[in-house]
Design a protein around this motif. Structure first.
Motif, mmCIF file in Angstrom:
data_model
loop_
_atom_site.group_PDB
_atom_site.id
_atom_site.type_symbol
_atom_site.label_atom_id
_atom_site.label_comp_id
_atom_site.label_asym_id
_atom_site.label_seq_id
_atom_site.Cartn_x
_atom_site.Cartn_y
_atom_site.Cartn_z
ATOM 1 N N TYR A 10 51.887 48.128 8.858
ATOM 2 C CA TYR A 10 52.764 47.584 7.827
ATOM 3 C C TYR A 10 51.976 46.588 6.981
ATOM 4 C CZ TYR A 10 56.692 49.694 10.253
ATOM 5 O OH TYR A 10 57.553 50.599 10.812
ATOM 6 N N PHE A 11 52.068 46.758 5.652
ATOM 7 C CA PHE A 11 51.336 45.905 4.721
ATOM 8 C C PHE A 11 52.296 45.316 3.701
ATOM 9 C CE2 PHE A 11 48.238 49.070 6.140
ATOM 10 C CZ PHE A 11 47.150 48.280 6.465
ATOM 11 N N ASP A 12 51.997 44.085 3.233
ATOM 12 C CA ASP A 12 52.781 43.477 2.155
ATOM 13 C C ASP A 12 52.545 44.209 0.843
ATOM 14 O OD1 ASP A 12 53.918 41.443 3.719
ATOM 15 O OD2 ASP A 12 52.123 40.208 3.499
ATOM 16 N N ASN A 13 51.313 44.652 0.629
ATOM 17 C CA ASN A 13 50.953 45.331 -0.616
ATOM 18 C C ASN A 13 49.845 46.333 -0.310
ATOM 19 O OD1 ASN A 13 50.232 46.101 -3.201
ATOM 20 N ND2 ASN A 13 50.373 44.038 -4.030
ATOM 21 N N THR A 14 50.046 47.587 -0.692
ATOM 22 C CA THR A 14 49.028 48.608 -0.440
ATOM 23 C C THR A 14 48.097 48.802 -1.623
ATOM 24 O OG1 THR A 14 50.508 50.379 -1.161
ATOM 25 C CG2 THR A 14 50.448 49.879 1.207
ATOM 26 N N GLY A 15 48.347 48.134 -2.741
ATOM 27 C CA GLY A 15 47.474 48.286 -3.907
ATOM 28 C C GLY A 15 47.451 49.733 -4.376
ATOM 29 N N ASP A 17 59.515 50.561 4.110
ATOM 30 C CA ASP A 17 60.403 50.343 5.246
ATOM 31 C C ASP A 17 61.607 49.541 4.749
ATOM 32 O OD1 ASP A 17 61.593 50.041 7.681
ATOM 33 O OD2 ASP A 17 60.077 48.696 8.505
ATOM 34 N N LYS A 18 62.798 50.102 4.866
ATOM 35 C CA LYS A 18 63.999 49.491 4.295
ATOM 36 C C LYS A 18 64.448 48.243 5.044
ATOM 37 C CE LYS A 18 65.776 53.720 2.290
ATOM 38 N NZ LYS A 18 66.866 54.701 2.268
ATOM 39 N N THR A 19 64.017 48.053 6.272
ATOM 40 C CA THR A 19 64.442 46.868 7.023
ATOM 41 C C THR A 19 63.519 45.672 6.787
ATOM 42 O OG1 THR A 19 63.251 47.633 8.977
ATOM 43 C CG2 THR A 19 65.578 48.214 8.818
ATOM 44 N N THR A 20 62.211 45.911 6.706
ATOM 45 C CA THR A 20 61.263 44.801 6.527
ATOM 46 C C THR A 20 60.815 44.645 5.077
ATOM 47 O OG1 THR A 20 59.349 46.213 6.963
ATOM 48 C CG2 THR A 20 60.357 45.090 8.858
ATOM 49 N N TYR A 21 61.103 45.629 4.228
ATOM 50 C CA TYR A 21 60.665 45.662 2.830
ATOM 51 C C TYR A 21 59.144 45.571 2.720
ATOM 52 C CZ TYR A 21 65.590 45.051 1.935
ATOM 53 O OH TYR A 21 66.944 45.216 1.918
ATOM 54 N N MET A 22 58.485 46.177 3.653
ATOM 55 C CA MET A 22 57.030 46.258 3.639
ATOM 56 C C MET A 22 56.629 47.726 3.522
ATOM 57 S SD MET A 22 56.071 43.508 6.612
ATOM 58 C CE MET A 22 54.329 43.487 6.276
#
Length: 154
Positions: A45-50, A74-79
């Motif tokens: 899981y990443f904050d931003n995949t670029g 991911d709809k639950t973590t927004y990541m």
């Protein structure tokens, strides 16, 4: 007769050039004619995949060990959830390893680099990397630098 030989040789040269361009396009796109063998799936899981894309390579110590299968939100973590296919032969990735999105060169393609941890337990099919580092976005870095410089000047 000589003119015909010149025309045939020019045609053969053009055909060789076109085949070279097709081969280069296939190599750059990440497509492959071979099946790739047995793989297992890992998640990160990443904050931003670029600019990471499906079929981007996954490497350890500079050696390609897999490919990105898919990227979804991911709809639950927004990541961003990145699903990876790792070569079955690489079955000893410690659970405390780090998955980082890095760029080849200054403006090259983005791929995932795995930095090995020291734990004796290994990641298995369907498990996830707990420690990840998102992509470095050049525009954000420049913006922070400019805003930091402007604020210091006032």
């Amino acid at each position: 007769m000589r003119m015909r030989t010149v025309e045939i040789s020019v045609g053969a040269f053009m055909l060789a050039g076109m085949l070279a361009l097709v081969a280069m396009a296939v190599k750059v796109s990440g497509l492959s004619l071979k099946s790739g063998g047995e793989t297992y799936e890992l998640h990160a899981y990443f904050d931003n995949t670029g600019a990471l894309k499906p079929r981007s390579k996954i490497s350890m110590a500079g050696v390609t060990v897999g490919k990105v299968k898919k990227i979804e939100l991911d709809k639950t973590t927004y990541m961003a959830k990145v699903v990876m296919d790792i070569d079955q032969r690489i079955d000893n990735i410690p659970i405390d390893s780090t998955a980082s999105i890095v760029t080849a060169g200054l403006l090259g393609e983005q791929y995932i680099s795995i930095s090995i941890g020291g734990d004796e337990a290994y990641l298995r099919d369907g498990e996830r990397f707990e420690d990840t580092q998102s992509a470095l976005i050049l525009e954000e870095l420049i913006g922070k630098f400019l805003l930091g410089t402007v604020n210091k000047g006032e």
